[in-house]
Design a protein around this motif. Structure first.
Motif, PDB file in Angstrom:
ATOM      1  N   UNK A  92       0.842  -1.204   0.000  1.00 48.31           N
ATOM      2  CA  UNK A  92       0.000   0.000   0.000  1.00 48.31           C
ATOM      3  C   UNK A  92       0.872   1.246   0.000  1.00 48.31           C
ATOM      4  N   UNK A  93       0.247   2.397  -0.275  1.00 48.70           N
ATOM      5  CA  UNK A  93       0.954   3.674  -0.181  1.00 48.70           C
ATOM      6  C   UNK A  93       1.279   3.964   1.276  1.00 48.70           C
ATOM      7  N   UNK A  94       2.203   4.887   1.513  1.00 49.26           N
ATOM      8  CA  UNK A  94       2.693   5.142   2.866  1.00 49.26           C
ATOM      9  C   UNK A  94       1.585   5.583   3.828  1.00 49.26           C
ATOM     10  N   UNK A  95       0.714   6.500   3.403  1.00 49.65           N
ATOM     11  CA  UNK A  95      -0.347   6.950   4.302  1.00 49.65           C
ATOM     12  C   UNK A  95      -1.354   5.828   4.577  1.00 49.65           C
ATOM     13  N   UNK A  96      -1.606   4.994   3.577  1.00 54.01           N
ATOM     14  CA  UNK A  96      -2.502   3.856   3.756  1.00 54.01           C
ATOM     15  C   UNK A  96      -1.874   2.817   4.688  1.00 54.01           C
ATOM     16  N   UNK A  97      -0.572   2.583   4.518  1.00 56.75           N
ATOM     17  CA  UNK A  97       0.133   1.658   5.405  1.00 56.75           C
ATOM     18  C   UNK A  97       0.047   2.124   6.858  1.00 56.75           C
ATOM     19  N   UNK A  98       0.298   3.408   7.068  1.00 52.26           N
ATOM     20  CA  UNK A  98       0.256   3.957   8.425  1.00 52.26           C
ATOM     21  C   UNK A  98      -1.130   3.770   9.031  1.00 52.26           C
ATOM     22  N   UNK A  99      -2.158   4.084   8.261  1.00 55.96           N
ATOM     23  CA  UNK A  99      -3.526   3.943   8.745  1.00 55.96           C
ATOM     24  C   UNK A  99      -3.835   2.493   9.113  1.00 55.96           C
ATOM     25  N   UNK A 100      -3.548   1.569   8.221  1.00 61.07           N
ATOM     26  CA  UNK A 100      -3.869   0.159   8.454  1.00 61.07           C
ATOM     27  C   UNK A 100      -3.063  -0.397   9.626  1.00 61.07           C
ATOM     28  N   UNK A 112     -10.568   5.248  15.315  1.00 61.08           N
ATOM     29  CA  UNK A 112     -10.261   6.107  14.166  1.00 61.08           C
ATOM     30  C   UNK A 112      -9.806   7.489  14.624  1.00 61.08           C
ATOM     31  N   UNK A 113     -10.470   8.035  15.635  1.00 57.56           N
ATOM     32  CA  UNK A 113     -10.132   9.375  16.128  1.00 57.56           C
ATOM     33  C   UNK A 113      -8.692   9.438  16.617  1.00 57.56           C
ATOM     34  N   UNK A 114      -8.259   8.431  17.353  1.00 56.87           N
ATOM     35  CA  UNK A 114      -6.877   8.399  17.840  1.00 56.87           C
ATOM     36  C   UNK A 114      -5.896   8.354  16.678  1.00 56.87           C
ATOM     37  N   UNK A 115      -6.242   7.592  15.649  1.00 59.82           N
ATOM     38  CA  UNK A 115      -5.321   7.446  14.521  1.00 59.82           C
ATOM     39  C   UNK A 115      -5.176   8.754  13.777  1.00 59.82           C
ATOM     40  N   UNK A 116      -6.282   9.383  13.369  1.00 59.69           N
ATOM     41  CA  UNK A 116      -6.119  10.600  12.563  1.00 59.69           C
ATOM     42  C   UNK A 116      -5.708  11.808  13.392  1.00 59.69           C
ATOM     43  N   UNK A 122       1.516  15.845  10.086  1.00 55.31           N
ATOM     44  CA  UNK A 122       0.555  16.509  10.963  1.00 55.31           C
ATOM     45  C   UNK A 122      -0.779  15.772  10.968  1.00 55.31           C
ATOM     46  N   UNK A 123      -1.593  16.031  12.007  1.00 57.93           N
ATOM     47  CA  UNK A 123      -2.904  15.368  12.072  1.00 57.93           C
ATOM     48  C   UNK A 123      -3.751  15.703  10.843  1.00 57.93           C
ATOM     49  N   UNK A 124      -4.615  14.773  10.465  1.00 59.27           N
ATOM     50  CA  UNK A 124      -5.480  14.972   9.300  1.00 59.27           C
ATOM     51  C   UNK A 124      -6.938  15.047   9.757  1.00 59.27           C
ATOM     52  N   UNK A 125      -7.792  15.489   8.864  1.00 60.47           N
ATOM     53  CA  UNK A 125      -9.212  15.601   9.195  1.00 60.47           C
ATOM     54  C   UNK A 125      -9.890  14.236   9.064  1.00 60.47           C
TER      55      UNK A 125
END
Length: 154
Positions: A92-100, A112-116, A122-125
């Motif tokens: 996966x892409x880097x941001x997708x890897x981090x999320x998963x 989800x709130x803790x992750x984003x 920086x934090x994302x919406x």
């Protein structure tokens, strides 16, 4: 483990809750394989009494070999499953890897709130998080279709 993923190329036609539940099921098994230690079976030295009303059963068996095969197969199955999931996530892409990794592979209590809010720098919406998760789920769904094919109905 049988994963019955739908063979639809467009994720918009799928039920998002069903897709999320199936993907979470895979990662739940992944976390269990990572955390749980395999309980090794041991062969019995003495046999149990077995009533034979009509004489010999003509059954030949090797319980020690059966235990050894079981111990080897179960340990390797869990290891192969974890390696497969990790290799799929690595594509996966880097941001997708981090999320998963943060949301599904580390802890069952992560939200989800803790992750984003805290994992992304920086934090994302929440909207951006949802878009990234949707892209990641599309890719994971297709990858899992190949990794866990549906058994043929004959």
């Amino acid at each position: 483990m049988s994963m019955d993923f739908l063979k639809t190329p467009d994720m918009d036609k799928l039920n998002p809750k069903a897709v999320k539940a199936q993907i979470e099921e895979v990662f739940s098994k992944y976390r269990m394989c990572k955390v749980m230690k395999f309980a090794v079976r041991e062969a019995r030295i003495t046999t149990n009494y077995e009533a034979r009303e009509n004489g010999a059963t003509n059954r030949v068996g090797d319980p020690t070999a059966q235990v050894a095969v079981y111990n080897t197969d179960k340990a390797n199955e869990c290891l192969r499953f974890c390696e497969l999931i990790e290799s799929i996530v690595n594509e996966l892409e880097m941001d997708e890897q981090l999320l998963i990794r943060e949301r599904y592979m580390k802890s069952a209590r992560m939200t989800d709130t803790k992750v984003y809010s805290f994992s992304f720098d920086p934090p994302i919406s929440a909207v951006t998080y949802g878009q990234i998760r949707k892209r990641a789920f599309e890719k994971l769904l297709h990858a899992f279709q190949f990794a866990f094919p549906k058994p043929r109905q004959e």
